[in-house]
Design a protein around this motif. Structure first.
Motif, short mmCIF file in Angstrom:
data_model
loop_
_atom_site.label_atom_id
_atom_site.label_comp_id
_atom_site.label_asym_id
_atom_site.label_seq_id
_atom_site.Cartn_x
_atom_site.Cartn_y
_atom_site.Cartn_z
N GLY A 1 1.89 11.75 2.88
CA GLY A 1 0.88 11.34 3.83
C GLY A 1 1.50 11.20 5.21
N GLU B 1 -9.29 3.62 1.74
CA GLU B 1 -7.84 3.84 1.86
C GLU B 1 -7.21 3.99 0.49
OE1 GLU B 1 -7.19 1.23 5.98
OE2 GLU B 1 -6.65 0.41 4.03
N ASP B 2 -7.57 3.09 -0.43
CA ASP B 2 -7.02 3.17 -1.79
C ASP B 2 -7.50 4.43 -2.50
OD1 ASP B 2 -5.62 0.80 -1.51
OD2 ASP B 2 -7.24 -0.43 -2.29
N LEU C 1 -5.26 7.29 -1.47
CA LEU C 1 -3.98 7.20 -2.17
C LEU C 1 -4.08 7.71 -3.61
CD1 LEU C 1 -2.57 3.76 -0.94
CD2 LEU C 1 -1.86 6.05 -0.22
N ARG C 2 -5.17 7.34 -4.30
CA ARG C 2 -5.35 7.79 -5.68
C ARG C 2 -5.54 9.29 -5.76
NH1 ARG C 2 -8.83 3.30 -5.84
NH2 ARG C 2 -10.66 4.66 -5.88
N ARG D 1 -4.59 11.55 -3.59
CA ARG D 1 -3.35 12.20 -3.20
C ARG D 1 -2.38 12.26 -4.37
NH1 ARG D 1 0.71 9.67 1.00
NH2 ARG D 1 2.17 9.94 -0.70
N LEU E 1 -0.86 3.77 4.35
CA LEU E 1 -1.17 5.03 3.70
C LEU E 1 -0.05 6.07 3.74
CD1 LEU E 1 -4.86 5.67 4.87
CD2 LEU E 1 -4.09 4.96 2.60
N SER E 2 0.85 5.96 4.69
CA SER E 2 1.70 7.11 4.99
C SER E 2 3.11 7.04 4.44
CB SER E 2 1.79 7.29 6.51
OG SER E 2 2.47 6.19 7.08
N ASP E 3 3.74 8.22 4.44
CA ASP E 3 5.17 8.35 4.21
C ASP E 3 5.91 8.47 5.53
OD1 ASP E 3 5.26 8.57 1.22
OD2 ASP E 3 3.98 10.28 1.65
N ARG F 1 5.75 2.20 -4.17
CA ARG F 1 4.47 2.68 -4.71
C ARG F 1 4.37 2.28 -6.17
NH1 ARG F 1 1.75 6.01 -1.42
NH2 ARG F 1 2.85 6.99 0.30
N PRO F 2 3.15 2.10 -6.69
CA PRO F 2 1.87 2.21 -5.99
C PRO F 2 1.67 1.06 -5.00
CG PRO F 2 1.53 1.37 -8.19
CD PRO F 2 2.97 1.74 -8.11
N ARG F 3 0.91 1.32 -3.96
CA ARG F 3 0.69 0.32 -2.94
C ARG F 3 -0.60 -0.45 -3.22
NH1 ARG F 3 2.71 3.99 2.25
NH2 ARG F 3 4.84 4.25 1.43
#
Length: 307
Positions: A67, A210-211, A214-215, A217, A237-239, A261-263
């Motif tokens: 991300g 947002e979650d 993430l899921r 992705r 959200l990001s790397d 992670r998971p966040r």
């Protein structure tokens, strides 16, 4: 009676004309959102190069499945312009965008763009099922059963199975945005572009979306490139976060985000490292590097995981 029937016919004709115009306008916006959607397999290394008045120079290294956020440049610095140039909705004034070794001259099928204004990219006369299915109708290589499976999986992934036969106007704003995301996910894109997609929803809905990103992705291995004004959202959200400066914009800094992670909303945002990263980005925005600092040509690399 004749006069009354004539008035009714005239009123009916007026409504029909208005409906046609309404559908045409919404179809135009939906087509813009969908015509650059598609599927494509990841390649080892891809590059985006370009220069335009809205943006200066900088490096944006990328890895597949990560991300990346173009974060918190001031309004008008060119974040959305850059995003639209990447998927060729806008043509760069100079330079070029290169994907899989080929210059992008039309919206690439490997990319999907989700707009901030979800209401303009959904067909109001189609159900959730119909909206998610619409861009798949002309996709070659998939039979009817496969298309239906993708649509159902995408709708389930965004938590709208019980609303599959509802119309957009029957849904909340957050649910409508989930429809737009589901339509994108059904295409199984390599790269998902998000232009401030959560700016128009309330705080709790925003956290849920947002979650959801993430899921999705993690489930589909999609590379996500998101534009946001929200520092906390970018870190969560990001790397990697790329901070843009004032127009003509430059990439002020690349900030790696190495959070576990998971966040989780509460746990992750309470992490001291999260707060440290947030403060670092905030400092870059409020006290950017000097104007004489040089940067190289903008490059976006999509690399295989583990490279």
């Amino acid at each position: 009676m004749t006069g009354r029937r004539g008035s009714n016919r005239e009123a009916s004709a007026t409504r029909s004309r208005r409906l046609r115009v309404y559908r045409t306008v919404h179809a135009h916006h939906a087509a813009q959102a969908d015509r650059h959607s598609g599927v494509g397999g990841p390649e080892p290394a891809e590059t985006l190069r370009g220069e335009r008045p809205a943006r200066g120079k900088g490096d944006l290294p990328r890895r597949a499945g990560e991300g990346v956020h173009l974060d918190r440049g001031p309004s008008g610095c060119g974040k959305t312009t850059l995003l639209k140039s990447i998927c060729n909705l806008l043509e760069p004034s100079s330079g070029q965008v290169v994907l899989h070794g080929q210059r992008i001259s039309a919206p690439p099928p490997e990319m999907v763009l989700v707009f901030q204004d979800y209401s303009r990219s959904l067909f109001p006369w189609l159900t959730v099922l119909g909206n998610v299915m619409f861009p798949l109708k002309k996709q070659n290589g998939l039979d009817k059963a496969e298309k239906e499976q993708r649509v159902n999986e995408a709708i389930e992934a965004v938590g709208l199975t019980n609303f599959a036969h509802s119309y957009p106007w029957q849904l909340s704003g957050g649910m409508q945005q989930r429809v737009a995301i589901a339509r994108s996910v059904a295409f199984r894109p390599e790269i998902l572009l998000l232009d401030e997609p959560f700016a128009s929803v309330d705080a709790l809905t925003r956290e849920g979306l947002e979650d959801l990103v993430l899921r999705l992705r993690a489930k589909y291995g999609i590379t996500v490139l998101l534009v946001t004004h929200d520092i906390d959202e970018a870190v969560y959200l990001s790397d990697r976060v790329f901070v843009l400066g004032k127009p003509p914009s430059v990439v002020i800094s690349e900030v790696p985000v190495d959070l576990p992670r998971p966040r989780e909303q509460t746990k992750t945002r309470s992490d001291p490292d999260f707060l440290k990263l947030r403060n670092e980005i905030h400092g870059l925005i409020t006290h950017p590097p000097g104007k004489d600092e040089k940067a190289s040509d903008l490059k976006l690399r999509v690399e295989e995981k583990g490279v």
